[in-house]
Design an enzyme around this catalytic site. Structure first.
Site, PDB file in Angstrom:
ATOM      1  N   ASN B 106      -0.459  13.237   3.311  1.00  0.00           N
ATOM      2  CA  ASN B 106       0.237  11.960   4.004  1.00  0.00           C
ATOM      3  C   ASN B 106       0.978  12.913   4.697  1.00  0.00           C
ATOM      4  O   ASN B 106       1.551  13.363   3.450  1.00  0.00           O
ATOM      5  CB  ASN B 106       0.344  11.254   2.179  1.00  0.00           C
ATOM      6  CG  ASN B 106       0.936  10.230   3.296  1.00  0.00           C
ATOM      7  OD1 ASN B 106       2.341   9.918   2.977  1.00  0.00           O
ATOM      8  ND2 ASN B 106       0.951   8.097   3.200  1.00  0.00           N
ATOM      9  N   CYS B 136       7.162   5.091   4.561  1.00  0.00           N
ATOM     10  CA  CYS B 136       7.720   5.108   3.412  1.00  0.00           C
ATOM     11  C   CYS B 136       8.923   4.128   2.758  1.00  0.00           C
ATOM     12  O   CYS B 136      10.957   4.455   3.729  1.00  0.00           O
ATOM     13  CB  CYS B 136       8.117   6.123   2.477  1.00  0.00           C
ATOM     14  SG  CYS B 136       8.900   6.458   0.872  1.00  0.00           S
ATOM     15  N   GLY B 223       0.670  -5.226  -5.399  1.00  0.00           N
ATOM     16  CA  GLY B 223      -0.356  -6.065  -6.093  1.00  0.00           C
ATOM     17  C   GLY B 223      -0.917  -7.147  -5.611  1.00  0.00           C
ATOM     18  O   GLY B 223      -0.674  -7.046  -4.388  1.00  0.00           O
ATOM     19  N   GLY B 252      -3.473  -3.368   0.100  1.00  0.00           N
ATOM     20  CA  GLY B 252      -2.194  -4.539  -0.045  1.00  0.00           C
ATOM     21  C   GLY B 252      -2.586  -4.901  -1.152  1.00  0.00           C
ATOM     22  O   GLY B 252      -3.467  -6.245  -0.470  1.00  0.00           O
ATOM     23  N   THR B 275      -2.293   0.107  -6.631  1.00  0.00           N
ATOM     24  CA  THR B 275      -2.012  -0.886  -7.623  1.00  0.00           C
ATOM     25  C   THR B 275      -2.980  -0.936  -9.300  1.00  0.00           C
ATOM     26  O   THR B 275      -2.832  -0.776 -10.137  1.00  0.00           O
ATOM     27  CB  THR B 275      -1.105  -1.792  -7.414  1.00  0.00           C
ATOM     28  OG1 THR B 275      -0.074  -1.157  -6.581  1.00  0.00           O
ATOM     29  CG2 THR B 275      -0.422  -2.271  -9.078  1.00  0.00           C
TER      30      THR B 275
END
Lengths: 289, 321
Positions: B106, B136, B223, B252, B275
Site C-alpha cells: 500500500n 488517507c 467499523g 467498511g 476493525t
C-alpha cells in the site's frame, strides 16, 4: 524460516470465577484462562472485551497468574464506558480474553535490592513481579504503592522494618507482608499508616539511607500514571540506578497490527514511535523520559 | 478441511488467485506477520493481505492518542507511520511467506512524484500487487488532497501506472462528492481494480479538557457504523466498473459473513476485513465458513457467481392484497 513470535498469544473465552468490587470503582476479576496463565509474566497484560456493546478490547495488566489452576487475576479501575460495563459482568459469564501480551519486566539478576513502585492501576503488575521474585528467591525487594482512592485491601501495620522510611509510615499490603516482602503505602488522602505524599518521597528516603555499594544493588521497576513515572525516572537518574517503566496508551488491536498505541521513545538512531502492546509495555525509563 | 481447500471460495482478482475472497486491510495488520502471534490465526484464511501504507522516507506518524472507540466503530489517526519503502522491500518482504497468501503493498506520498518513486521500488519486489492510498485522511498535505479530487486521483494513478507492471488497486475515499466520477477517471488512468472505501473523517472531543481526543485532532472512522455507507459506495463504483470488468475489494465495517455477502452481492469481488479483526482476531475463518454455507444453501458453485447479483428491480410484495 523461523518465526518465534507466532502462536504466542491466546484467545480464550474465559469464565469469570470471581468479581470483587472495592471502593473507588476498583475491581478484582478472576478468570479461568489456562493458556494465558501458562505463559503470563510480570508486566504482561490481557486485552479483553468488556461488553458486546463496546467491542474494542481494553488492555488490563495481570496481577497474578497461576499456571496450575489456570487462573489469571486482574485489578482494574472502572474509568470509561468500557470498564464500567466490565464491572457489571457477573460470575459464570465468559469474557473474550486475548493474552498474554507484551514484553514485561526483565528482572536484573545482579541487582538484589529491587524497588517496585506501583501507582493506582499500576499496582497489579508490581504484585506479579513481587510474587515472581519471591518464587525465584535471593531478592530483598521493597514495594511502594500510591493511591488516591482507598487501597483495595485492608492496610495493616508492617512487621518488616525498612531503613530510611519515616516513623509512622508503617502501613503495608498484608499479602506482601505474608510473603515477607516489605511494602509501604502513599496517598494524599491522609489514610492511616500511609505516607501523606508521593511514592518518590519514600523512594528518595530509602535510597538516601543506603551507601554507594547498596545502591548498586538497586533496580527500579515502576507502573502507574505518566507524571509519576516521569518523577520516578528522575529519581532513578539522580541516584544512578536502573529503571524500567510500564507504559499505557489507548489501544486497538493489541497485537502490533495497527500502531495505534505508540509512544515516542529515544533510540540510538533518534526518535522512534514504539508500540506499547508488543514493543512494550515495559521500556527503559531513559528511552521514554 | 482448511479454508485453502475450499475451492468454492477461491476467486480471481486482478489476475491474482485469492484462496478466499477475504482481504486483510492496510493499516490493520502491520506488515503481514503481526496477527500470526495469535494462536489459531493464519494468513492462509485470507486471499490477500494489504501491508501498512508505505512512503518513500520513513515517517514517525502522529502524536498520541491515535485510536478511540466510538459507538459502532472507532476513530484512528496513525499518520502513516512506516519505515520507508526501501526498508520494507529489503528487510520486511524477505521475511514474509508468499506460500500463505498474496501480499499487496500500500503506497502513499505527498506528491505525485513520490507515489511514482515508491511504486518503482515495489515494482522490483516480491509483492503481488500495489494498492494506491490516495485517500488517507490522517496526513496533512497527504493522500486526502488527492483522494478528494478526481483529476488529482487520476494523475496519481497515471504516474503509478507508468512506474509498475504489477496489478494496481486504487483505494477510494468516501470523503468526496462523486465517488463514481473519481472511479471513472481512475479507470481511464489505468487502475486494474479498486478498494472501496477508506475511512470517513471524524472527530472526538474530551469535554473535561475541551480538547480533541486524537493527537491529530481528526481521524478516520471505521467499523460497523460505516457499513451502510461503504455498501452504497461499493455499489455505485460497481456500476462504473462493470462494463470494464474491473474488480472491487468492498470494505467498511464488515464483521460477519452476512456483511461480506452483502458487499459481494453489491458488486465487490473480494471483501476487506479491518476493525472487526480488532474485535475478534479469529473472525476470518468464521466469515469464510458463513460464505461457504450460503453458497451451498443457494447452490452457487463459486463465490464469483455471487458478485454483483443484486436484484435490479424491487421484488414483488410478499403479500398482495
Amino acid at each position: 524460516m523461523t518465526k518465534p513470535h507466532r502462536n504466542t498469544i491466546f484467545l480464550e473465552e474465559a469464565k469469570i470465577l470471581a468479581h470483587e468490587h472495592y471502593a473507588g470503582d476498583q475491581h478484582v476479576l478472576r478468570l479461568a484462562a489456562p493458556g494465558i496463565a501458562a505463559k503470563a509474566g510480570p508486566g504482561s497484560f490481557v486485552h479483553l472485551t468488556c461488553d458486546a456493546s463496546r467491542p474494542l478490547r481494553r488492555p488490563i495488566s495481570i496481577m497474578r497468574s497461576d499456571r496450575e489452576s489456570g487462573e489469571v487475576q486482574l485489578l482494574y479501575k472502572a474509568f470509561g464506558k468500557g470498564t464500567h460495563l466490565l464491572a457489571e459482568r457477573r460470575v459464570g459469564e465468559r469474557i473474550s480474553t486475548l493474552g498474554p501480551i507484551g514484553n514485561g519486566f526483565t528482572v536484573d539478576r545482579e541487582r538484589k535490592r529491587p524497588l517496585l513502585i506501583g501507582g493506582g492501576v499500576g499496582i497489579p503488575p508490581m504484585i506479579f513481579l513481587a510474587e515472581e521474585m519471591r518464587r525465584t528467591g535471593g531478592y530483598e525487594p521493597l514495594v511502594l504503592m500510591g493511591s488516591e482512592v482507598p487501597f483495595p485491601f485492608r492496610v495493616r501495620p508492617s512487621q518488616i522494618l525498612v531503613p530510611g522510611i519515616p516513623d509512622g509510615v508503617t502501613g503495608a499490603m498484608p499479602l506482601l507482608d505474608d510473603w515477607d516482602i516489605a511494602s509501604r503505602l502513599c496517598s494524599l488522602q491522609g489514610y492511616a499508616g500511609c505516607h501523606e505524599g508521593f511514592v518518590t518521597d519514600l523512594a528518595r528516603h530509602w535510597l538516601d539511607a543506603m551507601d554507594a555499594a547498596q545502591r548498586k544493588q538497586v533496580a527500579i521497576y515502576a507502573c502507574g500514571p505518566h507524571p509519576m513515572l516521569e518523577a520516578i525516572a528522575g529519581v532513578a537518574k539522580n541516584f544512578g540506578v536502573t529503571c524500567q517503566v510500564s507504559m499505557e496508551e489507548f489501544m486497538a488491536c493489541g497485537v502490533g497490527g495497527c500502531a495505534g498505541c505508540t509512544i515516542q521513545v529515544t533510540t540510538e538512531s533518534g526518535p522512534a514511535m514504539k508500540r506499547v502492546c508488543v514493543d512494550g509495555p515495559v521500556f527503559d525509563a531513559e528511552s521514554v523520559f | 478441511m482448511t479454508t485453502k481447500d475450499d475451492k468454492m471460495l477461491s476467486t480471481e482478482f486482478c489476475g491474482m488467485r485469492f484462496d478466499t475472497p477475504l482481504v486483510l486491510l492496510s493499516g490493520c495488520v502491520g506488515f503481514g506477520e503481526e496477527y500470526t502471534r495469535v494462536e489459531g490465526f493464519s494468513n492462509r484464511d485470507v486471499g490477500a493481505v494489504c501491508l501498512k501504507g508505505t512512503t518513500l522516507e520513513a515517517r514517525l506518524g502522529n502524536a498520541p492518542h491515535r485510536v478511540y472507540e466510538t459507538p459502532g466503530g472507532m476513530l484512528n489517526a496513525i499518520g502513516l507511520q512506516n519505515p520507508g519503502a526501501r526498508y520494507v522491500v529489503d528487510t520486511i518482504l524477505p521475511t514474509l511467506d508468499f506460500e500463505e497468501t498474496r501480499f499487496i503493498a500500500n503506497i502513499a506520498g505527498s506528491t505525485v512524484e513520490e507515489y511514482a518513486e515508491v511504486a518503482r521500488i515495489f515494482d522490483d519486489s516480491s509483492v503481488d500487487a500495489i494498492e494506491i492510498n490516495i485517500s488517507c485522511p490522517n496526513v496533512k498535505a497527504g493522500g486526502v488532497a488527492f483522494g478528494n479530487d478526481p483529476e488529482m486521483s487520476a494523475r496519481v494513478v497515471e504516474a503509478v501506472r507508468r512506474a509498475t507492471t504489477k496489478p494496481l488497486i486504487t483505494k477510494l475515499s468516501p470523503n468526496q462528492t462523486d465517488i463514481a466520477a473519481s472511479a471513472s477517471r481512475c479507470i481511464e488512468a489505468g487502475t486494474d481494480g479498486f478498494a472501496v472505501i477508506n475511512t470517513l473523517m471524524g472527530m472526538a472531543i474530551d469535554i473535561e479538557q475541551r480538547a480533541p481526543i486524537l493527537g491529530n485532532r481528526q481521524g478516520g472512522l471505521s467499523g460497523p457504523a460505516i457499513k451502510p455507507v461503504a455498501l452504497l459506495k461499493t455499489h455505485q463504483v460497481y456500476q462504473v466498473c462493470r462494463p470494464h470488468g474491473i474488480p472491487i475489494i468492498g470494505q467498511g465495517g464488515i464483521a460477519s459473513a452476512q456483511d461480506a455477502l452483502e458487499f459481494l452481492i453489491a458488486g465487490a469481488s473480494a471483501v476487506g476485513v479491518g476493525t472487526a479483526l480488532f474485535y475478534d482476531p479469529l473472525i476470518c475463518p468464521k466469515i469464510n465458513a458463513g460464505i461457504a454455507e450460503y453458497l451451498d444453501r443457494h447452490k452457487i458453485p463459486e463465490v464469483s457467481q455471487l458478485v454483483g447479483s443484486l436484484a435490479t428491480a424491487p421484488p414483488a410484495p410478499a403479500c398482495g392484497n
